[in-house]
Design a protein around this motif. Structure first.
Motif, short mmCIF file in Angstrom:
data_model
loop_
_atom_site.label_atom_id
_atom_site.label_comp_id
_atom_site.label_asym_id
_atom_site.label_seq_id
_atom_site.Cartn_x
_atom_site.Cartn_y
_atom_site.Cartn_z
N LEU B 97 0.84 -1.20 0.00
CA LEU B 97 0.00 0.00 0.00
C LEU B 97 0.87 1.25 0.00
CD1 LEU B 97 -2.89 0.85 -0.05
CD2 LEU B 97 -2.93 0.92 2.42
N VAL B 98 2.00 1.16 0.68
CA VAL B 98 2.92 2.29 0.72
C VAL B 98 3.80 2.31 -0.52
CG1 VAL B 98 4.75 3.37 2.06
CG2 VAL B 98 2.94 2.12 3.23
N SER B 99 4.15 1.12 -1.02
CA SER B 99 5.11 1.05 -2.11
C SER B 99 4.50 1.37 -3.46
CB SER B 99 5.73 -0.35 -2.18
OG SER B 99 6.16 -0.76 -0.91
N LEU B 100 3.20 1.15 -3.60
CA LEU B 100 2.55 1.47 -4.86
C LEU B 100 2.03 2.90 -4.81
CD1 LEU B 100 0.49 -1.81 -5.38
CD2 LEU B 100 2.41 -1.08 -6.77
N ASP B 101 2.09 3.58 -5.95
CA ASP B 101 1.58 4.95 -6.02
C ASP B 101 0.06 4.92 -5.87
OD1 ASP B 101 0.76 7.46 -6.70
OD2 ASP B 101 2.21 7.70 -8.33
N SER B 102 -0.42 5.59 -4.82
CA SER B 102 -1.84 5.47 -4.50
C SER B 102 -2.71 6.25 -5.49
CB SER B 102 -2.09 5.97 -3.08
OG SER B 102 -1.61 7.28 -2.96
N LEU B 103 -2.11 7.11 -6.31
CA LEU B 103 -2.91 7.93 -7.22
C LEU B 103 -2.93 7.37 -8.64
CD1 LEU B 103 -1.77 11.45 -6.02
CD2 LEU B 103 -3.84 10.22 -5.43
N ARG B 104 -2.35 6.17 -8.81
CA ARG B 104 -2.28 5.59 -10.14
C ARG B 104 -2.84 4.19 -10.14
NH1 ARG B 104 3.48 6.40 -12.88
NH2 ARG B 104 4.03 5.38 -10.95
N VAL B 106 -2.93 0.30 -10.81
CA VAL B 106 -1.75 -0.56 -10.73
C VAL B 106 -1.21 -0.92 -12.11
CG1 VAL B 106 -2.25 -1.51 -8.46
CG2 VAL B 106 -3.21 -2.61 -10.47
N GLY B 107 -2.09 -0.99 -13.11
CA GLY B 107 -1.63 -1.29 -14.46
C GLY B 107 -0.64 -0.23 -14.96
N LYS B 108 -0.97 1.03 -14.70
CA LYS B 108 -0.10 2.14 -15.09
C LYS B 108 1.25 2.02 -14.41
CE LYS B 108 -2.31 5.44 -17.59
NZ LYS B 108 -3.65 5.83 -17.16
N GLU B 109 1.20 1.64 -13.13
CA GLU B 109 2.42 1.51 -12.34
C GLU B 109 3.36 0.48 -12.97
OE1 GLU B 109 2.61 2.99 -9.06
OE2 GLU B 109 4.59 2.19 -8.59
N PRO B 149 -4.49 1.04 -5.96
CA PRO B 149 -4.02 0.13 -4.91
C PRO B 149 -5.01 -0.05 -3.76
CG PRO B 149 -2.22 1.52 -5.62
CD PRO B 149 -3.45 1.98 -6.37
N HIS B 150 -5.66 1.05 -3.31
CA HIS B 150 -6.52 0.92 -2.14
C HIS B 150 -7.78 0.11 -2.43
CE1 HIS B 150 -8.18 4.57 -4.04
NE2 HIS B 150 -9.32 4.05 -3.65
N GLU B 151 -8.07 -0.09 -3.74
CA GLU B 151 -9.26 -0.87 -4.08
C GLU B 151 -8.98 -2.37 -4.10
OE1 GLU B 151 -11.69 2.06 -7.01
OE2 GLU B 151 -9.87 1.21 -7.85
N LEU B 152 -7.70 -2.72 -3.96
CA LEU B 152 -7.32 -4.14 -4.00
C LEU B 152 -7.10 -4.67 -2.60
CD1 LEU B 152 -4.74 -3.98 -6.92
CD2 LEU B 152 -7.15 -4.63 -7.06
N SER B 153 -7.24 -6.00 -2.45
CA SER B 153 -6.94 -6.60 -1.16
C SER B 153 -5.43 -6.65 -0.98
CB SER B 153 -7.50 -8.02 -1.13
OG SER B 153 -6.76 -8.83 -2.02
N GLY B 154 -5.00 -6.91 0.27
CA GLY B 154 -3.57 -6.95 0.58
C GLY B 154 -2.83 -7.94 -0.30
N GLY B 155 -3.44 -9.09 -0.52
CA GLY B 155 -2.78 -10.12 -1.31
C GLY B 155 -2.63 -9.70 -2.77
#
Lengths: 264, 524
Positions: B97-104, B106-109, B149-155
């Protein structure tokens, strides 16, 4: 290094002003009301360091004696505002939704009015004098403290240690006085230290308009105002009280900012 | 044998105040997993970051040899490091959650990494992103790629992070505590994914504090302590026949099921049909249990299972929508706030994060003094009792004037236990009390709790997501899922021969040392 020097200088100035307010007799041998018609409107000299006014009173002595009433208005207004603001902030944060709505709307109304106008209005109703000046200034500075305390309290009441205290079995009152208030107070003290300067200027402004302590009481704002008419022939009468106000406010701000950095 | 993907000898990393890594040597070959195990401050993460050139400007790095895919990396410039990161060495961090850009999305990332290193032609990027997500086992990859990222589960987040790390096909993948923030079933999935990567020829450097996690994956294990490798060998050597006392201590610290003789005391807490809803979500749904004096009831479940809500209902910090709690046979829920306050001292609590449960302005002395005051201890004897309590939890009076901020994690939790004991409670609710602690400290705190129970006869309601820990301390266990009790009974019964499918799933997901390792450990 520069910051340190500024802080030291400000501390020295504040110490001197405090000394002047508490024990003016230690800084000058004369009394503020000792008029000497023969020595009227004299410029700064060895006898009169900062010159004399139209009544031949020594300006330095009057500024030293003026420290107490001038500071009193600023400090008094701030203290009153902190007390009232804290009470209102706590009430809003802990008194339930309806109380919060009422208190905060009142606070916003006061904040939306022009400050000096509000103060003038109060003094028009109550009449001039130091105590009324304190009331007038506290009335319009209290809302910002209320807002700060409300926000702080709302954060702290959700903190882990407040829940821990609840689980321990402490009463609500105890938790507020022992845990919530002291933790909410830290930023409040910083704000108040800086706001003392603002309150001081406000008090001096009201005195300048003749709404503060009445002559012949030595008060910086009033002295500045009295010097206005002689400005072309005796600039020192207005300038030195002005310098005293500026130095005090500046020193308070420097020390306040320093405190703020230390705490945060 | 092929050449190592990364090789480093005699690595030293020092910061102005401390020498974090002293003389570490390691090599990782294709298809091999090397694990570095150690507690916080051991230098394991600093070692990993050195291999990415991420030690920071303050650090001084020296090494006999530092080579990545045979290229000497010792004198790499920042620009050269940037070309290595992502392309030759992939990096997966603990908290996605911290490592992924929360404003993008995940595909873009993931696409970003591909673009940066020009790994595939531009027009193929979208397809490659979907391929990568599929490869790491993300279901419905097209839809997921568009989510934040925040829409996905931890896994799923962790999988997305791994997809991004392997996007450019790095030969070496460094995973720093990749499963620490995850629930046990999700952890198992991620470990399986990493094992698949390894089988596909990926070199893997795994950093962890948990020997049991590492045991599943590692071919070689390095145990680090205070910047030094104290033990280095194949996984079976290190886990089966550890030589260094520290490794033995780490192994011994893994909580083991204890066979506890059931002690029957009177019922101190009876929860009956507890229901609590928040809006539309039912957090706790018809939960009932009994807790007897001197016993421990373990409550297990994954995040969102209703464990903490149950604890808060029992503590009277929340009112149930239905159902009731009795303490010592007396009604507890539904009492007036005032009346409840008088009874609170009978039921105390220890939190996961002790630091936030202490007033930051209070010294240890004031913390204990307040708790003793609540317990009715006269002012005169409070200091004496405070020192006694500190001794009971293995501290001495030297901490009295200190503030919790100045104490270590283990010491803080000990102070929290002392505070909980101060009003002489009948029950202590332990909400994940050791989850934030290093393993060896964890074992000490668990032993302390068990010892205090034997001494004082206090009952514990012990909440944890860690089944090993729960098994270690509990007499009875309650397994929660989506707010409902799926299984309950004697700890040994439930945690060795579970009847509910969900409990079986939970247990199967727990990383374990091999049986022969456990045997070797018992023998030593």
């Amino acid at each position: 290094m520069r910051v340190r020097a500024g802080f030291t200088l400000a501390s020295v100035v504040l110490a001197l002003i405090t000394l002047a307010a508490l024990a003016p007799g230690l800084l000058t041998g004369s009394t503020p009301d000792a008029a000497d018609a023969l020595a009227a409107l004299q410029g700064p000299s060895a006898d009169h360091w900062l010159g004399t006014d139209a009544n031949g009173r020594d300006l330095f002595t009057r500024i030293v004696y003026g420290a107490a009433p001038s500071l009193l208005a600023g400090l008094g207004a701030t203290a009153l505002a902190v007390v009232v603001g804290t009470a209102l902030g706590l009430l809003a944060a802990l008194g339930g939704r309806a109380v919060d709505e009422i208190v905060m709307r009142l606070v916003e109304i006061v904040l939306s009015l022009p400050t000096l106008l509000l103060a003038l209005l109060v003094i028009t109703v109550t009449g001039p004098g130091t105590v009324n000046v304190i009331f007038a200034i506290a009335l319009y500075t209290a809302p910002s403290y209320a807002r700060l305390v409300r926000a702080q309290t709302m954060v702290i009441r959700k903190a882990g240690f407040v829940e821990a205290a609840t689980s321990l079995g402490l009463s609500r009152g105890r938790i507020i006085t022992r845990h919530v208030l002291p933790n909410a107070f830290e930023p409040l003290v910083v704000l108040a230290t800086i706001e003392v300067g603002t309150a001081l200027v406000a008090a001096a402004s009201l005195s300048y308009l003749g709404l503060g302590p009445q002559p012949p009481a030595p008060e910086w704002g009033a002295m500045l105002s009295a010097g206005r008419d002689y400005f072309s022939v005796a600039w020192w009468i207005a300038i030195f009280p002005g310098v005293a106000i500026t130095l005090t406010v500046l020193s308070i701000t420097v020390v306040g900012r320093h405190l703020q950095r230390r705490i945060s | 044998m092929s050449a190592p993907v990364v090789e480093v000898t005699d690595l030293h990393v020092s910061f102005p105040a401390v020498e974090a890594v002293r003389g570490v040597s390691l090599a990782v070959y294709p298809g091999e997993c090397v694990a570095i195990v150690g507690e916080s401050g051991s230098g394991k993460s600093v070692t990993a970051r050195t291999l990415l050139g991420l030690t920071g400007e303050e650090a001084t790095v020296t090494a006999g040899r530092l080579a990545i895919e045979g290229v000497d990396a010792a004198s790499f410039s920042e620009r050269q490091w940037r070309s290595i990161r992502g392309r030759r060495v992939g990096y997966v961090l603990q908290d996605a959650l911290v490592s992924l850009d929360s404003l993008r999305p995940v595909g873009k990332e993931i696409a970003e990494t591909l673009k940066l290193h020009r790994a595939v032609p531009r027009h193929e990027i979208p397809r490659k992103v979907i391929d990568l997500l599929t490869e790491v086992g993300v279901p419905e990859p097209e839809a997921r790629a568009r989510q934040y990222p925040h829409e996905l589960s931890g896994g799923l987040r962790q999988r997305a992070l791994i997809a991004s790390a392997i996007a450019c096909g790095p030969k070496l993948l460094i995973a720093d505590e990749p499963t620490t923030a995850l629930d046990v079933t999700v952890q198992a999935q991620i470990l399986r994914l990493l094992a698949e990567r390894k089988r596909a020829g990926q070199a893997l450097l795994l950093i962890s504090h948990d020997l049991a996690v590492v045991a599943k994956l590692a071919d070689r294990i390095l145990v680090m302590k205070d910047g030094v490798v104290v033990e280095d060998g194949t996984a079976s050597q290190v886990l089966g026949a550890p030589e260094h006392p520290y490794t033995k201590a780490l192994l011994a610290a893994i909580p083991e099921p204890s066979t506890r003789a059931p002690r029957a005391g009177e019922v101190v807490i009876r929860a009956d049909g507890l229901v609590k809803t928040f809006g539309k979500r039912t957090a706790v749904d018809d939960v009932s249990f009994e807790l007897r004096a001197g016993q421990t009831l373990g409550v297990v479940g994954e995040s969102g299972s209703g464990k903490t809500t149950t604890a808060r209902l029992v503590l009277g910090l929340l009112q149930p929508d239905r159902g009731s709690v009795e303490i010592d046979g007396l009604p507890w829920t539904g009492l007036s706030r005032e009346r409840q306050r008088e009874l609170r001292r009978h039921i105390q609590v220890i939190y996961q994060d002790p630091l936030s449960s202490f007033d930051p302005r209070f010294s240890v002395r004031r913390i204990l003094d307040e708790a003793l005051e609540v317990g009715g201890e006269p002012r005169k004897t409070r200091l004496k009792r405070a020192v006694e309590l500190l001794e009971q939890v293995g501290l001495d009076d030297s901490v009295l004037e200190r503030r919790p901020l100045k104490l270590s994690g283990g010491q803080r939790q000990r102070v929290a236990i002392a505070r909980a004991l101060a009003p002489r409670p009948r029950v202590i609710v332990c909400d994940e009390p050791v989850s934030a602690l290093d393993v060896s400290i964890q074992a000490q705190v668990l032993d302390l709790l068990v010892g205090l129970q034997a001494e004082l006869g206090v009952a514990y309601l012990f909440i944890s997501h860690h089944l090993g820990v729960v098994h270690h301390v509990s007499d009875h266990v309650l397994v929660l899922k989506d707010g409902q009790v799926v299984e309950s009974g004697a700890a040994n019964q439930v945690l060795t021969a579970p009847s509910a499918a969900y409990t079986q799933e939970l247990l199967a997901a727990v990383p374990r040392l091999d049986t022969n390792v456990s045997l070797a450990r018992r023998a030593s």
